[in-house]
Design a protein around this motif. Structure first.
Motif, PDB file in Angstrom:
ATOM      1  N   GLU A  31      -6.563   8.981   1.037  1.00 24.27           N
ATOM      2  CA  GLU A  31      -5.186   8.703   1.971  1.00 24.27           C
ATOM      3  C   GLU A  31      -4.537   7.730   1.657  1.00 24.27           C
ATOM      4  OE1 GLU A  31      -4.471  10.955   4.833  1.00 24.27           O
ATOM      5  OE2 GLU A  31      -5.628  12.366   3.679  1.00 24.27           O
ATOM      6  N   GLU A  32      -5.114   6.713   0.966  1.00 29.17           N
ATOM      7  CA  GLU A  32      -4.177   5.418   0.894  1.00 29.17           C
ATOM      8  C   GLU A  32      -4.395   4.771  -0.247  1.00 29.17           C
ATOM      9  OE1 GLU A  32      -3.255   1.692   3.887  1.00 29.17           O
ATOM     10  OE2 GLU A  32      -4.692   2.938   4.401  1.00 29.17           O
ATOM     11  N   PHE A  91      -4.170   0.946  -2.529  1.00 32.31           N
ATOM     12  CA  PHE A  91      -3.722  -0.655  -2.313  1.00 32.31           C
ATOM     13  C   PHE A  91      -3.230  -1.144  -3.621  1.00 32.31           C
ATOM     14  CE2 PHE A  91      -7.087   0.978   0.733  1.00 32.31           C
ATOM     15  CZ  PHE A  91      -6.609   0.672   1.886  1.00 32.31           C
ATOM     16  N   THR A 117       0.986  -1.167  -0.077  1.00 34.09           N
ATOM     17  CA  THR A 117       0.086   0.184  -0.032  1.00 34.09           C
ATOM     18  C   THR A 117       0.916   1.297   0.002  1.00 34.09           C
ATOM     19  OG1 THR A 117      -0.190  -0.023   2.579  1.00 34.09           O
ATOM     20  CG2 THR A 117      -1.939  -1.082   1.165  1.00 34.09           C
ATOM     21  N   ILE A 118       0.401   2.304  -0.569  1.00 36.32           N
ATOM     22  CA  ILE A 118       1.076   3.652  -0.380  1.00 36.32           C
ATOM     23  C   ILE A 118       0.245   4.709   0.102  1.00 36.32           C
ATOM     24  CG2 ILE A 118       0.138   4.266  -2.841  1.00 36.32           C
ATOM     25  CD1 ILE A 118       2.867   5.589  -3.193  1.00 36.32           C
ATOM     26  N   LYS A 119       0.761   5.351   1.209  1.00 35.02           N
ATOM     27  CA  LYS A 119      -0.221   6.506   1.838  1.00 35.02           C
ATOM     28  C   LYS A 119       0.528   7.640   1.608  1.00 35.02           C
ATOM     29  CE  LYS A 119      -0.871   2.711   5.560  1.00 35.02           C
ATOM     30  NZ  LYS A 119      -0.319   2.179   6.622  1.00 35.02           N
ATOM     31  N   GLN A 141       3.961   9.081   3.513  1.00 36.00           N
ATOM     32  CA  GLN A 141       4.864   8.052   3.493  1.00 36.00           C
ATOM     33  C   GLN A 141       6.226   8.335   3.186  1.00 36.00           C
ATOM     34  OE1 GLN A 141       3.154   4.461   1.890  1.00 36.00           O
ATOM     35  NE2 GLN A 141       4.950   3.223   2.167  1.00 36.00           N
TER      36      GLN A 141
END
Length: 410
Positions: A73-74, A76, A37-39, A42
């Protein structure tokens, strides 16, 4: 039933496959999250082509919804997202976890196969229709395009108002020209030129794979057109109701081929091509054999003059059109250029016998689309493009200057 995407377990891996540009946040990286996942906020590692790794921070994340973007926000694994806050990236770079740095196999962008000269509009009708007409406007717009159009390259020339623009073919360049035209730019472009290279002392040219799907009855015409342009048939097989054809063909052979092919197949040919490699030069290719009809004077052309000159060739202008000296207004029936006076009106004295004049009968003017005009012009001609008009003209408008330059080149 559409199966769910296969998701790999593990740390973040995402390859940059496209990019966008915004004047507020700069370059935006777009790609599909392959794993993890990327947030927002981050810390990530950007893995570049030369093996170097740069540590950066994600500022914003957007996913695509319909025609627009939605802030999230995130994101997947399996999501296609746009990431802002990353600088100095290229297509094919991998965004990975800081601790576990793993690069994905790189993807490459096809290199340009064709170039065209872009210059400011300096014709007598300069500035009548467009908002952006100066070399500064042209330079800024071309540089802005290179931010998000990756296969496009722009090189300055020895002149301040001329730029060499490299692209992937006529269609690639014509989309840029049409976009600029609609935005209010005025410009002129020269004849498209294929990029040749010298490899091991041998002159080589770009070869492309041409794929054509066409109804069975017109397949013969397509093969004939492609082989006339040094195309080599590789595959011929039925595909449902269509015939599937694949050729190896020089990029030079593709200039003007699409329109001829659509005409020969009543518009039913589906045609795609992609760059394969550089191969030794295939020899000369048949081009346009007819010369141009050039306007002698400026002003409105008359039906009377066009009617008297119809045996000279085909006209591209209608009676009443405003012309300027040196404008290409038709195609000569022979191979040389001739200058004609289409502004001449009928003498209205009473010396003529009444009733002996026939009514003027004019063949309708031949109209070109943007791509057809780009394919049609010769080396000594420019295409003048404004928001409302597309005109062909000689580079040197004065006949005496054209003659001098032709002797100089010879």
């Amino acid at each position: 039933h559409i199966p769910a995407p296969k998701i790999d377990e593990g740390t973040l891996q995402m390859q940059i496959t496209s990019l966008d540009y915004s004047s507020f946040v700069g370059r935006i990286a777009i790609g599909r999250v392959k794993r993890g996942t990327i947030k927002v906020n981050q810390q990530i590692a950007l893995m570049k082509a030369d093996g170097s790794v740069k540590k950066m921070k994600v500022k914003e994340l957007h996913t695509f919804e319909g025609l627009g973007k939605a802030s999230v926000e995130e994101a997947f694994a399996g999501d296609i997202c746009a990431v802002t806050g990353i600088d100095d990236f290229e297509i094919g770079d991998t965004i990975s976890d800081v601790e576990n740095q793993e690069a994905l196999p790189r993807i490459s962008i096809d290199e340009p196969t064709m170039n065209m000269l872009f210059t400011i509009n300096n014709s007598p009708f300069f500035g009548k229709e467009g908002k952006f007409v100066t070399s500064r406007h042209l330079r800024d717009r071309l540089m802005k395009e290179t931010e998000k159009n990756l296969a496009l390259r722009v090189e300055p020339t020895d002149s301040e108002d001329k730029f060499l623009v490299y692209g992937r073919g006529i269609l690639h360049l014509s989309v840029l020209i049409e976009t600029m035209r609609r935005e209010g730019y005025e410009l002129q472009v020269g004849q498209p030129q294929v990029i040749f290279k010298e490899i091991d002392g041998v002159k080589c040219e770009p070869i492309e794979t041409l794929v054509v799907d066409v109804p069975q009855e017109t397949a013969g015409k397509v093969i004939e057109l492609a082989t006339q342009r040094k195309g080599e048939l590789l595959i011929m097989e039925p595909k449902g109701d269509l015939q599937h054809l694949e050729f190896n063909i020089p990029s030079r052979g593709l200039i003007g081929l699409r329109n001829n092919m659509l005409t020969a197949t009543q518009g039913e040919a589906i045609m795609n091509h992609r760059f394969t490699s550089y191969e030794p030069f295939k020899g000369t290719m048949p081009g346009r054999t007819n010369g141009s009809l050039i306007s002698m004077e400026g002003g409105q052309c008359t039906a009377y003059a066009i009617d008297k000159l119809q045996d000279r060739g085909t006209f591209f202008v209608d009676p009443g059109d405003e012309l300027y000296t040196g404008q290409v207004i038709g195609e000569n029936s022979r191979d040389n250029d001739i200058v004609v006076n289409v502004q001449k009106g009928k003498k209205l004295t009473n010396m003529r016998a009444s009733g002996s004049d026939d009514n003027v009968r004019i063949v309708p003017a031949k109209k070109f689309s943007l791509e057809e005009s780009m394919e049609y012009i010769q080396k000594d001609e420019y295409l003048e493009i404004t928001p409302k008009s597309i005109r062909m003209r000689k580079i040197y408008l004065d006949e005496g200057e054209r003659t001098r330059m032709a002797k100089k080149d010879a």
